[in-house]
Write a protein that holds these residues in place. Structure first.
Motif: not given
Length: 359
Positions: A65, A69, A72-73
């Motif tokens: 997970k 994240e 995406k950053t």
């Protein structure tokens, strides 16, 4: 969490992103240090087409997970044009849909998972053999030693189960007998039940798919019981943490390798790796993990060179797909829009009493 305080990026810099386990026991730290050694050498010569390379490394603690994240950053906030040397099967599998959706190259993932080599993964560029290749080589090699009774020790996750399946396929193909199979949970590291089951089966060899610490705990516990089969692990255990955990129990443990030995100066890229360490205040360790990071960085840079000035994700992907027989200095790789599986080089190494790796 950033691995290091890299210099502030300039508008002309080429930004590369990485999410990996940087704070855990299956750390990517050595991989990153090897890659940074190559990027540092390239930047010292003026960079690629006049631009410097900046690697932004984020810690995902091997949490799928968090890896999503972080990715995406890296893409949306950091504006990286490529993803680099993601490590660990579960986390890499978690980001694959995003890699495809965003059409961003993932170069040199440090996993031999089959999922990365399936048709349809158009932006994944592998520079290591698959776990199937490693398992087949290990089983074939122990067969030449007269070993016929084997056990499998693996961790309960996507990585461990996949390698277990490859081991079992290879065992059957070599007409060996699998006398036991046992697993452990890497969250609690309780290996005692697996030790009891496998020791009781009295195998001649134990084939292992586990974290560095998990493998080390298992080996030490087996030997403490007076059980001394041949222990063989796949390449993911490479790194100082495995040797530290094994301590005085290194002797005779075998590991499959997917890159050249980091001291084999007969290979051109190894000479280059050794030269890059000179003059560094904190050089990367001389181990296979750092060597793999160095090779992955070299592949990426070759792609960036061919992508031309002001590279984009699309230009880099096209450049990588154009490599038919690229020589990275004794390691050859070829890609195409239909095939990005990478080399199939595997060799077995053995640890000495002082935890040195010998071919």
């Amino acid at each position: 969490m950033l691995l290091s305080a890299a210099p502030l990026a300039r508008a002309s810099d080429i930004l590369i992103g990485q999410s990996a386990e940087l704070s855990g026991e299956a750390s990517a730290k050595d991989n990153v240090e090897g890659a940074e050694a190559y990027f540092r050498a390239v930047n010292a010569r003026g960079g690629v087409n006049g631009s410097k390379i900046r690697l932004i490394s984020l810690d995902d603690k091997r949490d799928p997970k968090l890896a999503v994240e972080n990715t995406k950053t890296l893409i949306d906030d950091k504006n990286v044009i490529a993803l680099f040397s993601y490590r660990s099967t579960p986390t890499v599998q978690a980001v694959l849909p995003m890699v495809q959706e965003r059409k961003i190259p993932l170069v040199g993932p440090i996993t031999g998972a089959a999922a990365l080599r399936k048709p349809g993964n158009d932006y994944v560029y592998n520079l290591r053999a698959s776990y199937a290749d490693e398992a087949a080589k290990i089983v074939q090699q122990i067969g030449t030693m007269g070993i016929s009774r084997v056990a499998v020790f693996f961790q309960e996750d996507a990585f461990g189960k996949e390698v277990r399946d490859h081991f079992e396929t290879a065992i059957k193909s070599q007409k060996m007998t699998e006398v036991a199979s046992a697993s452990f949970n890497r969250q609690d590291m309780q290996v005692a039940p697996a030790v009891a089951k496998i020791a009781a089966a009295e195998p001649q060899a134990v084939l292992m798919a586990c974290t560095p610490k998990g493998c080390a705990l298992f080996i030490r516990a087996m030997r403490a019981r007076g059980s001394h089969p041949q222990f063989i692990a796949v390449s993911n255990v490479n790194g100082q943490e495995f040797f530290t955990e094994l301590a005085s129990e290194c002797r005779g443990v075998a590991i499959s390798q997917v890159v050249p030995h980091p001291t084999n100066i007969g290979v051109a890229v190894v000479n280059e790796f050794q030269a890059s360490r000179k003059g560094m205040e904190s050089p990367p360790p001389v181990n296979f993990a750092a060597m793999e990071g160095f090779l992955n960085a070299k592949l990426l840079v070759e792609g960036l060179k061919r992508a031309g000035p002001n590279p984009t994700s699309a230009k880099l992907a096209a450049a990588l797909d154009s490599f038919r027989d690229l020589d990275l200095g004794g390691v050859r790789v070829g890609f195409s829009p239909q095939e990005r599986a990478g080399p199939r080089f595997v060799e077995l190494t053995v640890l000495t009493e002082d935890c040195k790796v010998r071919r």
